[in-house]
Write a protein that holds these residues in place. Structure first.
Motif, PDB file in Angstrom:
ATOM      1  N   LEU A  64       0.830  -1.202   0.000  1.00 27.87           N
ATOM      2  CA  LEU A  64       0.000   0.000   0.000  1.00 27.87           C
ATOM      3  C   LEU A  64       0.869   1.259   0.000  1.00 27.87           C
ATOM      4  O   LEU A  64       0.571   2.232  -0.700  1.00 27.87           O
ATOM      5  CB  LEU A  64      -0.924  -0.003   1.215  1.00 27.87           C
ATOM      6  N   VAL A  65       1.945   1.227   0.794  1.00 24.98           N
ATOM      7  CA  VAL A  65       2.865   2.365   0.809  1.00 24.98           C
ATOM      8  C   VAL A  65       3.489   2.560  -0.565  1.00 24.98           C
ATOM      9  O   VAL A  65       3.617   3.692  -1.057  1.00 24.98           O
ATOM     10  CB  VAL A  65       3.958   2.153   1.879  1.00 24.98           C
TER      11      VAL A  65
ATOM     12  N   ARG B 235       2.210   1.769  -3.427  1.00 29.46           N
ATOM     13  CA  ARG B 235       1.194   2.278  -4.343  1.00 29.46           C
ATOM     14  C   ARG B 235       1.041   3.790  -4.224  1.00 29.46           C
ATOM     15  O   ARG B 235       0.806   4.486  -5.214  1.00 29.46           O
ATOM     16  CB  ARG B 235      -0.148   1.587  -4.059  1.00 29.46           C
ATOM     17  N   VAL B 236       1.188   4.297  -3.002  1.00 26.85           N
ATOM     18  CA  VAL B 236       1.062   5.736  -2.775  1.00 26.85           C
ATOM     19  C   VAL B 236       2.341   6.475  -3.171  1.00 26.85           C
ATOM     20  O   VAL B 236       2.299   7.563  -3.752  1.00 26.85           O
ATOM     21  CB  VAL B 236       0.727   6.012  -1.294  1.00 26.85           C
ATOM     22  N   ALA B 237       3.495   5.873  -2.882  1.00 32.67           N
ATOM     23  CA  ALA B 237       4.773   6.565  -3.054  1.00 32.67           C
ATOM     24  C   ALA B 237       5.256   6.592  -4.494  1.00 32.67           C
ATOM     25  O   ALA B 237       5.908   7.560  -4.919  1.00 32.67           O
ATOM     26  CB  ALA B 237       5.841   5.919  -2.167  1.00 32.67           C
TER      27      ALA B 237
ATOM     28  N   ARG C 252       2.391   7.400 -10.588  1.00 37.40           N
ATOM     29  CA  ARG C 252       1.507   6.631 -11.451  1.00 37.40           C
ATOM     30  C   ARG C 252       2.108   6.436 -12.841  1.00 37.40           C
ATOM     31  O   ARG C 252       1.848   5.441 -13.509  1.00 37.40           O
ATOM     32  CB  ARG C 252       0.147   7.318 -11.565  1.00 37.40           C
TER      33      ARG C 252
END
Length: 261
Positions: A219-220, A222-224, A227
């Protein structure tokens, strides 16, 4: 056996410390396990990440990566015992540092290869055209590293860190080889007492902890991770074209293409 393990894990007595019979409950051992693993990963990241970025940027890291990968072949328990024999006499009878320091050294050595190798591979695999475009825009070497190479290598860096995390969490059970805490305490004590439900439960707890931490790191990541680098694009309407990436490397390529046309 599975029923016995389920019963052991659901026994309220195993979730509380019992000083009377020197039993440390699951939450306390879980916290100790996370503490040992966290310290080792923080030290390994502080060592391996800068080195990996440096040798990846210069392209001269093959010998370093080969040497670090050779560390993987060192027997864990053998090195642990050797370090304890050397270090523990200096702390004997005073603190647990005589056993904690060797344990952390071994865990750090386990974590470094995956982080360093993936960091080097991530930076080294950045397309030469991306670097050339960035330099053509007037970026210095350090700007190319931090604004182009580092963002593009984040997926591989995270992959290496997640791999190192799983290895460290699994190996941190060796702390129980000495009079230290951690989830490995249930494995070693269960084996010594022929209490197989306790021993298997300890292994199950370690596996569950590794899975949960890996999910959290995903999850980290995916955020960091940008895109544009990870390939995740958002669109305002179904079927609408993907939005342009905000990744600096992709932007540099687009500007270079416009300048040459």
């Amino acid at each position: 056996m599975s029923a016995n393990v389920f019963t052991w894990l659901n026994d309220p007595a195993h979730w509380h410390d019992r000083p009377a019979d020197s039993f440390v409950g699951i939450p306390s051992q879980l916290f100790a396990h996370l503490r040992y693993s966290g310290i080792a990963l923080a030290i390994a990241l502080a060592i391996a990440l800068p080195i990996g970025l440096a040798i990846g940027h210069t392209g001269r890291g093959s010998p370093v990566v080969s040497f670090v990968n050779a560390v993987r072949s060192i027997p864990t328990v053998g090195l642990l015992v050797l370090l304890a024999v050397i270090i523990s006499p200096h702390f004997f009878g005073r603190t647990d540092l005589g056993f904690l320091i060797p344990t952390e050294i071994v865990l750090v050595l386990i974590a470094i290869p995956a982080i360093l190798a993936n960091t080097y591979a991530g930076v080294d695999s950045v397309e030469p055209g991306v670097r050339d475009a960035a330099r053509g825009m007037g970026m210095t070497g350090s700007q190319v590293l931090w604004r182009v190479e580092f963002p593009n290598s984040l997926p591989l860096i995270f992959s290496g860190f997640r791999s190192a995390t799983l290895q460290v969490i699994a190996t941190a059970t060796i702390a129980a080889y000495f009079p230290l805490g951690g989830l490995g305490r249930f494995i070693y004590d269960g084996f010594a007492q022929q209490d197989f439900p306790q021993m298997v439960s300890g292994g199950v707890l370690v596996a569950l902890l590794a899975v949960l931490v890996d999910l959290l790191l995903s999850l980290v990541q995916r955020v960091a991770v940008s895109r544009g680098v990870s390939g995740r694009f958002s669109s305002s309407k179904r079927g609408a074209p993907a939005t342009q990436s905000s990744d600096p490397a992709s932007a540099a390529i687009r500007r270079e293409e416009v300048a040459t046309t």
